[in-house]
Design an enzyme around this catalytic site. Sequence first.
Site, mmCIF file in Angstrom:
data_model
loop_
_atom_site.group_PDB
_atom_site.id
_atom_site.type_symbol
_atom_site.label_atom_id
_atom_site.label_comp_id
_atom_site.label_asym_id
_atom_site.label_seq_id
_atom_site.Cartn_x
_atom_site.Cartn_y
_atom_site.Cartn_z
ATOM 1 C CB CYS A 7 -0.887 -0.010 1.239
ATOM 2 S SG CYS A 7 -1.683 1.582 1.536
ATOM 3 C CB CYS A 27 -10.906 15.267 12.914
ATOM 4 S SG CYS A 27 -12.083 14.690 14.137
#
Length: 380
Positions: A88, A337
């Site tokens: 990844c 966030c």
Amino acid sequence: MEKESRCPVYKKCGGCQLDVTYPQQLSYKMRTVIGLLGRFGHVEPIVGMDDPLRYRCKVSRAFGFAHGRIVSGVWQSSSDKLTSIDCCALEDEQATAIVATLCRLAEQYKVRTYDQRTGKGCLRFVTVRVGKQTGEILVALGVGREKCPPLKDLAAALVACHPSVKTVVASVSTDRRNLVLGETVTVLYGDGHITDRLCGLDFTVSAHSFFQVNPVQTENLYRAAVEMAELDGTQTVIDAYCGVGTIGLIASRCAKSVTAVELNGAAVKNAKENVRRNGAENVRVLNGDAGDFMQDLAAMGETVDVVFTDPPRAGCSREFLTALTDMKPRRVVYISCNPETQARDLRYLTGNGYRIDRIRPFDMFPFTKHIETICSLSRK
Ligand code: SAH
């Protein structure tokens, strides 16, 4: 980077959501923040990464068995199928290599993978945490209920292959879908935790600790938050929703005193340990709901100069905000966030005595839709 053309499991994995070049991702995030927060003031340019790849220092993978081999990947939400992932581009390379070694060693030591349907077998998932500054690595294995005696041998063999692994732990995990460690952790190797360093301070990271996954951007974020607070050593400070105490500890170096508050007991334990480790005598950590804590302070007529608030996605509670405006701190630094709930909370604060000084987005998670923002406010 055109993600899809490079990553063979882009669609199936679900980890990435933005299949466009990095500059396009940053302008998408900028537009989103301007759309949500632009009416409160000028949005400063988003702080992106110089290199938006390999930023993830926390990597979790599920284990499965396919074509006679142990593989690792992610469970498809729609089925019981595991999408196998060999590499990844967002993960720390050492973490990826450790997951691959684990698959190989599990075969060698005949540790069976857990079968979701029958509940038989041992190895369910792994979480690898890489301390970027110290190089120390923690490996946490999620296992089924069945006894798997060779786990200690497997841990020792893993350390022999990857000497940066300082500790290996295992925890029985029974949640069918989620890769979350159970409460009880057995140490297979080392002492169960590692140390990482952020902004020059040492932090203890254990299997259950909350710790940001992108250390490069975390330092940028925390530095900016503390800078926006304009501390000069004389102020009293609150660090609300403090996690393991990171922001409060960094701020304490230029504050008179810091009171940090956090709901999660395990995080509070880590925060207290971090205060002790760093010899921060002007910091105290309290366990409780941030809203209740602020209301108690407001009811006692207490005052404070600066409040840092870094709530989860749901934003600050109304109790927190009303107590905050009652206490009238001169400055508030709001780290978020989720710019949607931040917009809601800023509407309240600007309607109740505060003016917005700065708004700055940060890209903590390239290739995903997540956006972090810091907003500093002062009393009108
Ligand atoms: N400031 C920290 C953590 C931010 S994440 C850091 O930068 O690492 C948000 C934190 O809020 C989590 O640790 C979560 O456990 C805590 N939290 C959630 N609800 C809370 C509440 N009602 N009162 C206090 N803390 C809470």
